[in-house]
Design a protein around this motif. Structure first.
Motif, PDB file in Angstrom:
ATOM      1  N   ARG A   7       0.834  -1.200   0.000  1.00 31.11           N
ATOM      2  CA  ARG A   7       0.000   0.000   0.000  1.00 31.11           C
ATOM      3  C   ARG A   7       0.872   1.255   0.000  1.00 31.11           C
ATOM      4  N   ARG A   8       0.319   2.295  -0.607  1.00 33.96           N
ATOM      5  CA  ARG A   8       0.887   3.649  -0.581  1.00 33.96           C
ATOM      6  C   ARG A   8       2.396   3.644  -0.856  1.00 33.96           C
ATOM      7  N   SER A   9       2.770   2.943  -1.898  1.00 36.35           N
ATOM      8  CA  SER A   9       4.180   2.825  -2.269  1.00 36.35           C
ATOM      9  C   SER A   9       4.353   3.090  -3.757  1.00 36.35           C
ATOM     10  N   ASP A  10       5.586   3.290  -4.152  1.00 35.96           N
ATOM     11  CA  ASP A  10       5.950   3.280  -5.564  1.00 35.96           C
ATOM     12  C   ASP A  10       6.425   1.868  -5.880  1.00 35.96           C
ATOM     13  N   ILE A  11       5.736   1.195  -6.783  1.00 38.32           N
ATOM     14  CA  ILE A  11       6.038  -0.200  -7.107  1.00 38.32           C
ATOM     15  C   ILE A  11       6.687  -0.256  -8.490  1.00 38.32           C
ATOM     16  N   PHE A  12       7.892  -0.785  -8.526  1.00 37.88           N
ATOM     17  CA  PHE A  12       8.646  -0.947  -9.771  1.00 37.88           C
ATOM     18  C   PHE A  12       8.432  -2.381 -10.244  1.00 37.88           C
ATOM     19  N   LEU A  13       7.713  -2.537 -11.363  1.00 37.28           N
ATOM     20  CA  LEU A  13       7.355  -3.847 -11.876  1.00 37.28           C
ATOM     21  C   LEU A  13       8.444  -4.342 -12.822  1.00 37.28           C
ATOM     22  N   THR A  14       9.208  -5.327 -12.384  1.00 35.81           N
ATOM     23  CA  THR A  14      10.265  -5.869 -13.232  1.00 35.81           C
ATOM     24  C   THR A  14       9.650  -6.708 -14.353  1.00 35.81           C
ATOM     25  N   LYS A  15      10.488  -7.067 -15.323  1.00 34.86           N
ATOM     26  CA  LYS A  15       9.994  -7.725 -16.537  1.00 34.86           C
ATOM     27  C   LYS A  15       9.283  -9.039 -16.227  1.00 34.86           C
ATOM     28  N   GLY A  16       9.786  -9.786 -15.244  1.00 34.94           N
ATOM     29  CA  GLY A  16       9.124 -11.040 -14.885  1.00 34.94           C
ATOM     30  C   GLY A  16       7.709 -10.819 -14.398  1.00 34.94           C
ATOM     31  N   THR A  22       3.620 -11.916 -16.280  1.00 31.89           N
ATOM     32  CA  THR A  22       2.435 -12.567 -15.725  1.00 31.89           C
ATOM     33  C   THR A  22       1.160 -11.876 -16.198  1.00 31.89           C
ATOM     34  N   GLY A  23       1.252 -10.579 -16.454  1.00 30.19           N
ATOM     35  CA  GLY A  23       0.113  -9.843 -16.978  1.00 30.19           C
ATOM     36  C   GLY A  23      -1.104  -9.868 -16.073  1.00 30.19           C
ATOM     37  N   ASP A  24      -0.901  -9.875 -14.747  1.00 30.06           N
ATOM     38  CA  ASP A  24      -2.012  -9.956 -13.794  1.00 30.06           C
ATOM     39  C   ASP A  24      -2.605  -8.557 -13.586  1.00 30.06           C
ATOM     40  N   LEU A  25      -3.410  -8.125 -14.543  1.00 29.24           N
ATOM     41  CA  LEU A  25      -3.936  -6.764 -14.501  1.00 29.24           C
ATOM     42  C   LEU A  25      -4.896  -6.549 -13.336  1.00 29.24           C
ATOM     43  N   ASP A  26      -5.583  -7.607 -12.900  1.00 29.29           N
ATOM     44  CA  ASP A  26      -6.471  -7.453 -11.739  1.00 29.29           C
ATOM     45  C   ASP A  26      -5.665  -7.084 -10.497  1.00 29.29           C
ATOM     46  N   LEU A  27      -4.499  -7.714 -10.328  1.00 32.45           N
ATOM     47  CA  LEU A  27      -3.634  -7.365  -9.201  1.00 32.45           C
ATOM     48  C   LEU A  27      -3.130  -5.946  -9.344  1.00 32.45           C
ATOM     49  N   TRP A  28      -2.749  -5.548 -10.532  1.00 28.90           N
ATOM     50  CA  TRP A  28      -2.239  -4.188 -10.730  1.00 28.90           C
ATOM     51  C   TRP A  28      -3.319  -3.158 -10.387  1.00 28.90           C
ATOM     52  N   LYS A  29      -4.556  -3.442 -10.778  1.00 30.78           N
ATOM     53  CA  LYS A  29      -5.660  -2.526 -10.452  1.00 30.78           C
ATOM     54  C   LYS A  29      -5.847  -2.455  -8.933  1.00 30.78           C
ATOM     55  N   ARG A  30      -5.735  -3.604  -8.280  1.00 33.27           N
ATOM     56  CA  ARG A  30      -5.851  -3.615  -6.817  1.00 33.27           C
ATOM     57  C   ARG A  30      -4.755  -2.771  -6.196  1.00 33.27           C
ATOM     58  N   TRP A  31      -3.528  -2.919  -6.666  1.00 36.29           N
ATOM     59  CA  TRP A  31      -2.426  -2.116  -6.145  1.00 36.29           C
ATOM     60  C   TRP A  31      -2.717  -0.621  -6.285  1.00 36.29           C
ATOM     61  N   LEU A  39       2.412   2.651 -10.023  1.00 32.91           N
ATOM     62  CA  LEU A  39       3.044   1.523 -10.698  1.00 32.91           C
ATOM     63  C   LEU A  39       3.973   2.010 -11.804  1.00 32.91           C
ATOM     64  N   PHE A  40       5.188   1.510 -11.779  1.00 32.16           N
ATOM     65  CA  PHE A  40       6.216   1.832 -12.765  1.00 32.16           C
ATOM     66  C   PHE A  40       6.560   0.544 -13.514  1.00 32.16           C
ATOM     67  N   ASN A  42       1.858  -3.541 -24.865  1.00 35.77           N
ATOM     68  CA  ASN A  42       0.640  -3.186 -25.587  1.00 35.77           C
ATOM     69  C   ASN A  42      -0.169  -2.168 -24.797  1.00 35.77           C
ATOM     70  N   ASP A  43      -1.292  -1.728 -25.393  1.00 40.19           N
ATOM     71  CA  ASP A  43      -2.099  -0.678 -24.774  1.00 40.19           C
ATOM     72  C   ASP A  43      -2.662  -1.102 -23.420  1.00 40.19           C
ATOM     73  N   ALA A  44      -3.007  -2.376 -23.286  1.00 39.36           N
ATOM     74  CA  ALA A  44      -3.583  -2.831 -22.011  1.00 39.36           C
ATOM     75  C   ALA A  44      -2.589  -2.661 -20.870  1.00 39.36           C
ATOM     76  N   LEU A  45      -1.328  -2.993 -21.117  1.00 30.26           N
ATOM     77  CA  LEU A  45      -0.301  -2.818 -20.090  1.00 30.26           C
ATOM     78  C   LEU A  45      -0.068  -1.336 -19.813  1.00 30.26           C
ATOM     79  N   ILE A  46      -0.013  -0.546 -20.860  1.00 24.59           N
ATOM     80  CA  ILE A  46       0.202   0.892 -20.703  1.00 24.59           C
ATOM     81  C   ILE A  46      -0.888   1.509 -19.836  1.00 24.59           C
TER      82      ILE A  46
END
Length: 298
Positions: free
Chosen positions: A57-66, A70-79, A86-87, A96-100
């Motif tokens: 919570r309330r952090s800057d999260i750097f998402l590495t390539k691994g 996984t492409g877990d967009l539901d988790l990213w939305k929760r974050w 999210l970086f 792609n656009d979905a990740l962007i």
């Protein structure tokens, strides 16, 4: 009256996917970047490298390539609902656009990627964080500092990514390096060469490759042999750099370039090449990358 903005105290978490924890990008763009950040102007913040954790919570999260894979967009939305920024760090993967749309910032690991992302995704927040040299290179150089630099040409990398023939191997020592798992044996050879071989075999899966081989050679005080047409190399090396090889070179062209390089060793061309490499070393030092991290998370 001047108003001063209070520095951010948000925690900074470099997140890695456990399945890819041993990969080169997880180690370098996760653990190592977090350590560089701790030695930078970000040191007043809580900084960590950690596996995926939905409770952040309330952090800057750097998402590495691994994590990106996984492409877990539901988790990213929760974050993001939990107050995180999210970086996304694709490095050399396609996006792609979905990740962007799922992140706040897209991190470009090279200047060519930065320009391409800004053109392709004009509404996205694109920021540059050049790739860094593995800190273990400097440690290996220090371990071997009492040994004189040898005269030789070395290739460090995945064999599939380069051009090798029996005749080329008569002049170049090929040291395989795995990017899928941790393999540090190559570091013990890094100090033994005053030129690095970086002829690249193009592959369909390549996107925006950082000039990491050039950065590594520069950190070693070595010249580099590389073909023209590599977009990122052309951003770092001047057109008059003496050890370019023609675009898409065949064996004969590579052997001619090797012969020229070996004949120039210690002369004006060699010294001019080293001047260019010293500039690269300065621009990709830990302090320089630390400054880029500060700008990224400002």
């Amino acid at each position: 009256m001047l108003l001063f903005r209070r520095p951010s105290r948000r925690s900074l978490v470099f997140v890695v996917e456990p399945r890819f924890a041993e990969s080169g990008t997880s180690v370098m763009r996760g653990q190592q970047l977090s350590e560089i950040a701790q030695s930078s102007g970000l040191s007043s913040r809580t900084i960590s490298c950690a596996p995926v954790d939905p409770s952040i919570r309330r952090s800057d999260i750097f998402l590495t390539k691994g994590v990106m894979k996984t492409g877990d967009l539901d988790l990213w939305k929760r974050w993001r609902r939990q107050g995180n920024r999210l970086f996304l760090d694709p490095v050399d993967e396609g996006i792609n656009d979905a990740l962007i749309d799922a992140v706040d910032v897209v991190v470009a690991a090279s200047m060519s990627a930065y320009d391409a992302y800004r053109t392709e995704f004009p509404r996205a927040d694109i920021r540059l964080l050049n790739h860094h040299v593995d800190p273990r290179v400097a440690e290996a150089l220090q371990r071997h500092s009492d040994k004189p630099l040898q005269t030789g040409i070395g290739y460090f990398g995945e064999p599939v990514n380069t051009v090798r023939t029996d005749r080329i191997a008569d002049h170049v020592t090929f040291v395989p390096v795995s990017t899928a798992r941790q393999d540090t044996g190559w570091l013990e050879s890094i100090a033994a060469f005053d030129m690095h071989y970086a002829i690249r075999r193009p592959r369909a899966l390549d996107h925006h490759k950082p000039f990491l081989k050039g950065f590594t050679a520069a950190a070693c005080g070595a010249n580099i042999l590389i073909q023209r047409g590599q977009p990122e190399a052309a951003r770092w090396l001047p057109p008059e750099y003496p050890f370019w090889v023609e675009t898409d070179p065949d064996e004969a062209a590579i052997l001619r370039a090797i012969e020229q390089a070996e004949a120039s060793r210690g002369g004006p061309e060699w010294r001019a090449g080293l001047d260019a490499m010293r500039s690269i070393a300065s621009r990709t030092s830990p302090a320089a990358i630390g400054s880029e991290l500060e700008a990224l998370f400002s």
